[in-house]
Design a protein around this motif. Structure first.
Motif, short mmCIF file in Angstrom:
data_model
loop_
_atom_site.label_atom_id
_atom_site.label_comp_id
_atom_site.label_asym_id
_atom_site.label_seq_id
_atom_site.Cartn_x
_atom_site.Cartn_y
_atom_site.Cartn_z
N ILE A 91 0.88 -1.17 0.00
CA ILE A 91 0.00 0.00 0.00
C ILE A 91 0.92 1.22 0.00
O ILE A 91 1.81 1.34 0.84
CB ILE A 91 -0.96 0.01 1.21
CG1 ILE A 91 -1.82 1.28 1.21
CG2 ILE A 91 -0.22 -0.17 2.52
CD1 ILE A 91 -2.95 1.26 0.23
N ARG A 92 0.74 2.09 -0.97
CA ARG A 92 1.58 3.28 -1.11
C ARG A 92 0.80 4.48 -0.59
O ARG A 92 -0.26 4.81 -1.10
CB ARG A 92 1.95 3.49 -2.58
CG ARG A 92 2.60 2.27 -3.23
CD ARG A 92 2.66 2.41 -4.74
NE ARG A 92 3.25 1.22 -5.38
CZ ARG A 92 3.28 1.04 -6.70
NH1 ARG A 92 2.78 1.96 -7.51
NH2 ARG A 92 3.81 -0.07 -7.21
N ILE A 93 1.36 5.13 0.42
CA ILE A 93 0.66 6.22 1.09
C ILE A 93 1.46 7.51 0.96
O ILE A 93 2.61 7.59 1.40
CB ILE A 93 0.44 5.90 2.59
CG1 ILE A 93 -0.31 4.57 2.74
CG2 ILE A 93 -0.33 7.02 3.27
CD1 ILE A 93 -0.41 4.09 4.17
N GLY A 94 0.84 8.51 0.36
CA GLY A 94 1.47 9.82 0.27
C GLY A 94 1.06 10.66 1.47
O GLY A 94 -0.12 10.68 1.84
N ILE A 95 2.01 11.31 2.09
CA ILE A 95 1.73 12.14 3.27
C ILE A 95 2.28 13.54 3.04
O ILE A 95 3.47 13.70 2.78
CB ILE A 95 2.37 11.53 4.54
CG1 ILE A 95 1.79 10.13 4.78
CG2 ILE A 95 2.14 12.42 5.75
CD1 ILE A 95 2.41 9.40 5.96
N THR A 96 1.41 14.52 3.12
CA THR A 96 1.84 15.89 2.86
C THR A 96 1.26 16.83 3.90
O THR A 96 0.38 16.48 4.68
CB THR A 96 1.41 16.34 1.44
OG1 THR A 96 2.05 17.57 1.13
CG2 THR A 96 -0.09 16.51 1.35
N GLY A 97 1.76 18.03 3.91
CA GLY A 97 1.34 19.05 4.88
C GLY A 97 2.38 20.15 4.92
O GLY A 97 3.53 19.94 4.52
N VAL A 98 1.99 21.30 5.40
CA VAL A 98 2.91 22.44 5.43
C VAL A 98 4.07 22.14 6.39
O VAL A 98 3.93 21.34 7.31
CB VAL A 98 2.18 23.72 5.88
CG1 VAL A 98 1.12 24.12 4.87
CG2 VAL A 98 1.58 23.55 7.26
N LYS B 211 -8.23 26.44 -1.34
CA LYS B 211 -7.98 27.15 -2.59
C LYS B 211 -7.01 26.39 -3.49
O LYS B 211 -7.16 26.34 -4.70
CB LYS B 211 -7.41 28.54 -2.28
CG LYS B 211 -7.24 29.41 -3.51
CD LYS B 211 -6.76 30.79 -3.14
CE LYS B 211 -5.33 30.77 -2.63
NZ LYS B 211 -4.82 32.12 -2.38
N ARG B 212 -6.01 25.77 -2.90
CA ARG B 212 -5.02 25.05 -3.67
C ARG B 212 -5.55 23.74 -4.20
O ARG B 212 -4.93 23.08 -5.02
CB ARG B 212 -3.78 24.77 -2.82
CG ARG B 212 -2.93 25.99 -2.62
CD ARG B 212 -1.65 25.77 -1.85
NE ARG B 212 -1.46 24.47 -1.28
CZ ARG B 212 -0.82 24.27 -0.13
NH1 ARG B 212 -0.41 25.29 0.56
NH2 ARG B 212 -0.63 23.06 0.32
N GLY B 213 -6.72 23.31 -3.74
CA GLY B 213 -7.29 22.08 -4.25
C GLY B 213 -6.71 20.83 -3.64
O GLY B 213 -6.98 19.72 -4.11
N ILE B 214 -5.90 20.98 -2.59
CA ILE B 214 -5.29 19.81 -1.96
C ILE B 214 -6.35 18.93 -1.30
O ILE B 214 -6.28 17.70 -1.35
CB ILE B 214 -4.23 20.24 -0.93
CG1 ILE B 214 -3.13 21.04 -1.62
CG2 ILE B 214 -3.64 19.02 -0.24
CD1 ILE B 214 -2.11 21.61 -0.68
N ILE B 215 -7.36 19.59 -0.73
CA ILE B 215 -8.41 18.83 -0.06
C ILE B 215 -9.12 17.92 -1.05
O ILE B 215 -9.52 16.80 -0.72
CB ILE B 215 -9.41 19.78 0.63
CG1 ILE B 215 -8.73 20.50 1.79
CG2 ILE B 215 -10.64 19.04 1.13
CD1 ILE B 215 -9.62 21.44 2.56
N GLU B 216 -9.27 18.39 -2.27
CA GLU B 216 -9.95 17.58 -3.28
C GLU B 216 -9.18 16.30 -3.57
O GLU B 216 -9.77 15.27 -3.90
CB GLU B 216 -10.12 18.39 -4.57
CG GLU B 216 -10.99 17.71 -5.61
CD GLU B 216 -11.28 18.60 -6.80
OE1 GLU B 216 -12.09 18.21 -7.64
OE2 GLU B 216 -10.69 19.71 -6.86
N MET B 217 -7.87 16.35 -3.45
CA MET B 217 -7.05 15.16 -3.70
C MET B 217 -6.98 14.24 -2.49
O MET B 217 -6.74 13.04 -2.62
CB MET B 217 -5.62 15.58 -4.08
CG MET B 217 -5.51 16.24 -5.44
SD MET B 217 -3.78 16.51 -5.91
CE MET B 217 -3.29 17.78 -4.76
N ALA B 218 -7.19 14.78 -1.31
CA ALA B 218 -6.99 14.03 -0.07
C ALA B 218 -8.03 12.92 0.10
O ALA B 218 -9.22 13.12 -0.12
CB ALA B 218 -7.02 14.96 1.12
N ASP B 219 -7.56 11.75 0.52
CA ASP B 219 -8.45 10.65 0.90
C ASP B 219 -8.75 10.72 2.39
O ASP B 219 -9.71 10.10 2.86
CB ASP B 219 -7.81 9.31 0.55
CG ASP B 219 -7.63 9.14 -0.96
OD1 ASP B 219 -8.64 9.23 -1.67
OD2 ASP B 219 -6.48 8.95 -1.41
#
Length: 364
Positions: A88-95, A220-228
């Protein structure tokens, strides 16, 4: 000694005389080539056996820009693909400052207790001036790095878009071939690399902070739209109330977005990575997502899309590298840059000149 006796002696010894038609330099290159291939085979065997040192060496070859290393890396990756596990490949992002490293260490240690093998590919920021990077994730994840079934690889982001290492995809394949069944990919978190990471992962997790003032920026950046999933970190102490309010805000925001192709409804959770609170719940979301998407075939279809994106990316990189490394293009580029500086041409016109020259060179 007669010619017949010489022939007989050679036959008895089982050896053959060197052919006079083979250039000694060519023979030396052939021996060197065979030796290199044997070395790559040994490295691949060690990698498949789960040797972390071999895995580290293999990723070093993958990240290298040296033509000789790139060829070795190609052989290794092609050999590893057939043995890559269903991870399972999990991307983790955040400021920056959201606590990605602390969260990954807490999650990693939790997964190890569940019998998982965890690989962390942490992309470290590189200086655009000196090219240097800190590579400090092994220092920040000081407990996880000691574990036998954990592998942490901080990689300099270089000049890749948003800080995603150019060869992260190949590194994922190598980690899977080495037997790691959970691959965590940490981004720099500068707001540009999320799309790239999203294209190479199965589950995309966004870490947020309550009261940090970036809620609307994230929308605004649309990151939420990508987030699972959205996990609000540092939900402890006096920050608990603000974290609960932020969770409600993000739940409302998620309702504004259209349903995902995966059929999964993104969730929002609270977490305190420092105190390992909420980690089990975060992993439970990943397991629920994986179970749903495997059942409705989205998981496999998404992997196909990842491979397609990987193919196109490799083609783009190959063309870009060939263009800029061509000797005549290098010279022509310097000329065009000087003419731009002297206002004799425009960037658009200069680009057309260089591209046309490259097309002409390919016809030769």
């Amino acid at each position: 000694m007669s010619k017949n006796s010489e022939k007989s002696a050679l036959n008895e010894s089982g050896s053959k005389p060197a052919s006079p038609n083979i250039n000694p330099d060519s023979a030396s290159r052939i021996r060197a080539f065979r030796k290199k291939r044997a070395s790559e085979t040994d490295l691949l065997d060690q990698l498949l056996a789960g040797n972390k040192t071999a895995l580290g060496r293999s990723i070093t070859l993958v990240e290298s820009n040296q033509p000789e290393h790139q060829e070795k890396a190609r052989v290794l990756v092609e050999g590893a693909v057939a043995f890559a596990s269903q991870s399972i490949r999990i991307g983790i992002t955040g400021v920056p400052g959201v606590g990605k490293s602390t969260f990954i260490e807490s999650l990693g240690r939790y997964l190890l207790k569940q019998g998982k093998k965890v690989a962390v590919l942490a992309v470290d920021p590189s200086s655009s001036l000196s090219g240097g990077s800190i590579l400090g994730d092994k220092t920040r994840m000081e407990e996880l790095v000691k574990e036998e079934n954990a592998f942490i690889r901080p990689s300099p982001s270089g000049d890749s878009l948003g800080g995603v290492a150019r060869k992260t995809r190949e590194s994922i394949v190598l980690c899977e071939a080495a037997g790691f069944d959970v691959i965590l990919i940490e981004t720099v978190g500068v707001g540009q690399s999320e799309t790239t990471v999203h294209s190479m992962t199965d589950f995309f997790l966004l870490l947020k902070l309550a009261g940090a003032g970036d809620e609307l920026q994230g929308i605004k950046r649309g990151i939420i739209e990508m987030a699972d999933a959205i996990v609000i970190n540092k939900a402890d102490g006096e920050n608990q109330k603000a974290a609960r309010e932020a969770r409600l805000d993000f739940k409302r925001a998620l309702q504004l977005y259209p349903p995902k192709e995966s059929g999964w409804k993104p969730k929002v959770a609270l977490c305190s990575a420092l105190y390992s609170s909420g980690i089990a719940e975060a992993w439970q979301m990943v397991e629920e997502f994986q179970k749903l998407t495997i059942k409705n075939s989205f998981f496999e279809n998404n992997r196909h899309q990842q491979n397609k994106h990987w193919l196109l990316q490799n083609i783009n990189e190959h063309l870009k590298r060939n263009f800029y490394q061509h000797p005549e293009i290098k010279e022509a580029l310097e000329v065009q840059l000087q003419e731009i500086a002297q206002n004799k041409t425009t960037a658009f016109a200069a680009a057309n000149v260089l591209l046309q020259k490259y097309r002409d060179l390919q016809k030769i």
